[in-house]
Structure formats: C-alpha cells, structure tokens
Enzyme design. Structure first.
Site, PDB file in Angstrom:
ATOM      1  N   ARG A 127      -4.357   2.337   0.794  1.00  0.00           N
ATOM      2  CA  ARG A 127      -4.371   2.434  -0.659  1.00  0.00           C
ATOM      3  C   ARG A 127      -5.660   1.815  -1.202  1.00  0.00           C
ATOM      4  O   ARG A 127      -6.217   0.891  -0.586  1.00  0.00           O
ATOM      5  CB  ARG A 127      -3.159   1.700  -1.243  1.00  0.00           C
ATOM      6  CG  ARG A 127      -2.900   1.925  -2.722  1.00  0.00           C
ATOM      7  CD  ARG A 127      -1.675   1.144  -3.166  1.00  0.00           C
ATOM      8  NE  ARG A 127      -1.284   1.446  -4.537  1.00  0.00           N
ATOM      9  CZ  ARG A 127      -0.312   0.819  -5.197  1.00  0.00           C
ATOM     10  NH1 ARG A 127       0.361  -0.157  -4.598  1.00  0.00           N
ATOM     11  NH2 ARG A 127      -0.008   1.154  -6.436  1.00  0.00           N
ATOM     12  N   THR A 177       0.818  -1.220   0.000  1.00  0.00           N
ATOM     13  CA  THR A 177       0.000   0.000   0.000  1.00  0.00           C
ATOM     14  C   THR A 177       0.850   1.268   0.000  1.00  0.00           C
ATOM     15  O   THR A 177       0.319   2.363   0.173  1.00  0.00           O
ATOM     16  CB  THR A 177      -0.940   0.026   1.220  1.00  0.00           C
ATOM     17  OG1 THR A 177      -0.163  -0.095   2.416  1.00  0.00           O
ATOM     18  CG2 THR A 177      -1.965  -1.088   1.156  1.00  0.00           C
ATOM     19  N   GLY A 178       2.158   1.126  -0.193  1.00  0.00           N
ATOM     20  CA  GLY A 178       3.041   2.290  -0.217  1.00  0.00           C
ATOM     21  C   GLY A 178       4.046   2.308   0.915  1.00  0.00           C
ATOM     22  O   GLY A 178       4.651   3.348   1.203  1.00  0.00           O
ATOM     23  N   THR A 179       4.267   1.159   1.538  1.00  0.00           N
ATOM     24  CA  THR A 179       5.166   1.081   2.694  1.00  0.00           C
ATOM     25  C   THR A 179       6.583   1.522   2.362  1.00  0.00           C
ATOM     26  O   THR A 179       7.184   2.307   3.101  1.00  0.00           O
ATOM     27  CB  THR A 179       5.207  -0.361   3.234  1.00  0.00           C
ATOM     28  OG1 THR A 179       3.880  -0.858   3.385  1.00  0.00           O
ATOM     29  CG2 THR A 179       5.922  -0.404   4.573  1.00  0.00           C
ATOM     30  N   THR A 180       7.113   1.025   1.276  1.00  0.00           N
ATOM     31  CA  THR A 180       8.501   1.339   0.910  1.00  0.00           C
ATOM     32  C   THR A 180       8.669   2.832   0.660  1.00  0.00           C
ATOM     33  O   THR A 180       9.671   3.435   1.075  1.00  0.00           O
ATOM     34  CB  THR A 180       8.917   0.540  -0.339  1.00  0.00           C
ATOM     35  OG1 THR A 180       8.683  -0.855  -0.112  1.00  0.00           O
ATOM     36  CG2 THR A 180      10.389   0.764  -0.660  1.00  0.00           C
ATOM     37  N   SER A 212      -0.980  -5.215  -7.008  1.00  0.00           N
ATOM     38  CA  SER A 212       0.414  -5.075  -6.594  1.00  0.00           C
ATOM     39  C   SER A 212       0.850  -6.245  -5.721  1.00  0.00           C
ATOM     40  O   SER A 212       1.950  -6.783  -5.875  1.00  0.00           O
ATOM     41  CB  SER A 212       0.591  -3.750  -5.836  1.00  0.00           C
ATOM     42  OG  SER A 212       1.934  -3.571  -5.449  1.00  0.00           O
ATOM     43  N   TYR A 229      -2.402   6.676   0.039  1.00  0.00           N
ATOM     44  CA  TYR A 229      -1.400   6.654  -1.023  1.00  0.00           C
ATOM     45  C   TYR A 229      -1.762   7.631  -2.136  1.00  0.00           C
ATOM     46  O   TYR A 229      -0.907   8.379  -2.634  1.00  0.00           O
ATOM     47  CB  TYR A 229      -1.315   5.227  -1.571  1.00  0.00           C
ATOM     48  CG  TYR A 229      -0.276   5.004  -2.642  1.00  0.00           C
ATOM     49  CD1 TYR A 229       1.013   4.604  -2.297  1.00  0.00           C
ATOM     50  CD2 TYR A 229      -0.579   5.159  -3.993  1.00  0.00           C
ATOM     51  CE1 TYR A 229       1.970   4.361  -3.282  1.00  0.00           C
ATOM     52  CE2 TYR A 229       0.368   4.929  -4.976  1.00  0.00           C
ATOM     53  CZ  TYR A 229       1.641   4.538  -4.609  1.00  0.00           C
ATOM     54  OH  TYR A 229       2.580   4.320  -5.589  1.00  0.00           O
ATOM     55  N   HIS A 273       3.177  -4.818   9.570  1.00  0.00           N
ATOM     56  CA  HIS A 273       1.957  -5.068   8.805  1.00  0.00           C
ATOM     57  C   HIS A 273       0.848  -5.630   9.713  1.00  0.00           C
ATOM     58  O   HIS A 273      -0.206  -6.025   9.220  1.00  0.00           O
ATOM     59  CB  HIS A 273       2.224  -6.060   7.667  1.00  0.00           C
ATOM     60  CG  HIS A 273       3.066  -5.504   6.555  1.00  0.00           C
ATOM     61  ND1 HIS A 273       2.863  -4.249   6.030  1.00  0.00           N
ATOM     62  CD2 HIS A 273       4.105  -6.043   5.857  1.00  0.00           C
ATOM     63  CE1 HIS A 273       3.742  -4.032   5.051  1.00  0.00           C
ATOM     64  NE2 HIS A 273       4.500  -5.104   4.936  1.00  0.00           N
TER      65      HIS A 273
END
Length: 286
Positions: free
Chosen positions: A109, A21-24, A117, A180, A87
């Site tokens: 997200r 969901t955009g963690t990185t 994804s 996100y 998570h």
C-alpha cells in the site's frame, strides 16, 4: 518460535503484508474465494466471524503468547488448504515456507496511507494497554518520523515491500504481489487473478452468475465494518474488532499529514524504489 517450528504444507496459502496495508480485506477475499463451494453466499462464515478469526496470524495467533489472537487448537488437524497470514519480512520467513510448494500472497500500500492507518490503529491499542493516567498520546508528527526513519516493529517499510517484490519477480508461481490501490480500482480482475493464483479459478458459469461481484460486495470494507460481528467485541483486551476497519480510502493519508511530510515521503519513496521496477503513485494534498 514461528520461524523454528512452523512446517508448511504444499497446499498452504499465506498472506504476507506490512501492517495496515489491506491485510484484513485480503483475508476476507481469500477466505471467500477458497470456501465459496462450501457455503451459500448468505451463509458465509464471514457474516458471523471477523476475518482474523478465519485466517490465523502465524507469529501471534498460532505461536505467539503476548496477545490473545484467535488461534486453532491443533494446527496439524486443520484441513487443507490452511489459510494463514504473517507480517514478517521475506528474509525472515521459515525455511519450510520458502522451500515448500505453498503459495504466498503479498499486499502492499502507498506509505502515506499506511503510516496514517497504522498510527490510529496503534493509538487505539495503546489506550487499552495503558491505564488512563499512564497514557500519553504520541503525535502523528512523531509517529511519522519513526516510520520515515524505519523505526517500526516489523522493520523498515520499504525494505519489507521490496523484499517481497523482488521475490515475486524471481518466483512468480510462488508469490503474488498485489497493490491495495489496484485492488480498489479494479477489484474484478484482481479477484480473478487471486482465484487463479491459488488454484481456484472461476468458471464461465460462475462469472455469468455474478459470483465474483458477490464476493467483492461481501468482502467490501463498507460491508464488513457494518456487520454486527465486526462492530463490537475485542481480540484480548488490546484490540477492538472494529479497529481493523477504519476508512480504507486511497489517498486519505496525505490529507492528514503536513505538506512537508507528504513531500518527504514521496521523495523517500522514489529514492528507495528507484531501479526496482516497483512504484506507488506520489499522492499530493491538492
């Protein structure tokens, strides 16, 4: 083990999220914001280290043994603020996180983009875990059905999101809830909000000198995926570093699913989020 043994500090900053969901991206932004006074922009550790090597995953990178995620040698010797991610669902967080003064940043997200994804990410990992003769490719249709019915490693998607959403309403000084899509649409205001939430606001001088824009450019998905450190190498034998950077586009998921899948997910989203005050845009294939 994470739930039983982790002792949060009041200064800890913890990124929480459902996978993919955009963690990185949020890891890189948080690291850049917190450490901007320690390193000139052209010497940022993000240029030489994958974001997951700089912000540790608690349930695997710190306490887990199943995968060889980057992990610190001595957790208690890390300087403050310590940066972590998890998570785990909100109701399963260790008591020390809930009762301490540490702050949590949750990124969400649209589920259509999330499921696609996540599918490609897991597919890539399974190819490495299984021998070629044992690998049977799971179809996107079957994966979608599991996701739709809440059969996920980290629990049902909507329950995960709603748990953190409700906590952010109840404890706004403790938990910052981000989307996100909003971060992509207006990165400047959201990076400023991030910095203020973690106690590192940008000064007027920094804003006039373009520090916010520099951080956004450094941490952009386009830039991160082109860095040599993120283009090759692995985390253990299961995860290519490059697999954490696919497209990062808003709305791409809907174009890889059938119209029926898109309609069902949009309907489920409206049903699950009804009355919560939270919403995601219903994405169509047009």
């Amino acid at each position: 083990m994470f739930q039983r043994h982790f002792h949060a500090r009041d200064t800890d900053l913890i990124i929480a999220s459902h996978p993919k969901t955009g963690t990185t991206w949020l890891k890189s932004l948080l690291f850049a914001i917190v450490n901007r006074f320690k390193h000139p922009k052209n010497e940022s550790p993000l240029l030489k280290h994958h974001p997951h090597e700089l912000v540790y995953r608690l349930e695997q990178g710190v306490y887990g043994e199943a995968f060889e995620y980057p992990r610190p040698q001595h957790l208690n010797e890390l300087p403050s603020p310590r940066l972590f991610n998890t998570h785990i669902a909100y109701i399963s967080l260790p008591e020390s996180i809930l009762s301490s003064g540490c702050r949590v940043l949750y990124i969400s997200r649209n589920p259509l983009d999330t499921v696609v994804s996540l599918y490609y990410f897991i597919l890539d990992a399974m190819k490495k875990i299984l021998h070629e003769e044992d690998f049977i490719k799971t179809s996107l249709k079957d994966f979608f059905e599991d996701f739709y019915n809440g059969r996920n490693t980290n629990g049902p998607f909507f329950e995960h999101v709603i748990g953190y959403w409700k906590a952010s309403l109840e404890y706004p000084d403790k938990l910052l809830f981000l989307k996100y899509e909003d971060l992509k649409k207006d990165p400047v205001s959201h990076v400023k909000k991030l910095a203020e939430f973690v106690g590192e606001p940008f000064s007027p001088q920094e804003e006039s000198e373009g520090v916010i824009q520099d951080i956004i450019q450094l941490c952009s998905i386009k830039n991160l995926k082109e860095l040599e450190v993120n283009k090759s190498g692995v985390f253990s034998k299961h995860y290519d570093k490059k697999s954490y950077f696919r497209k990062g586009e808003v709305g791409d998921g809907a174009h890889q699913l059938t119209p029926n899948m898109v309609e069902r997910m949009n309907n489920l989203m409206q049903e699950k989020l009804e009355g919560t005050g939270l919403s995601f845009e219903c994405i169509s294939q047009s």
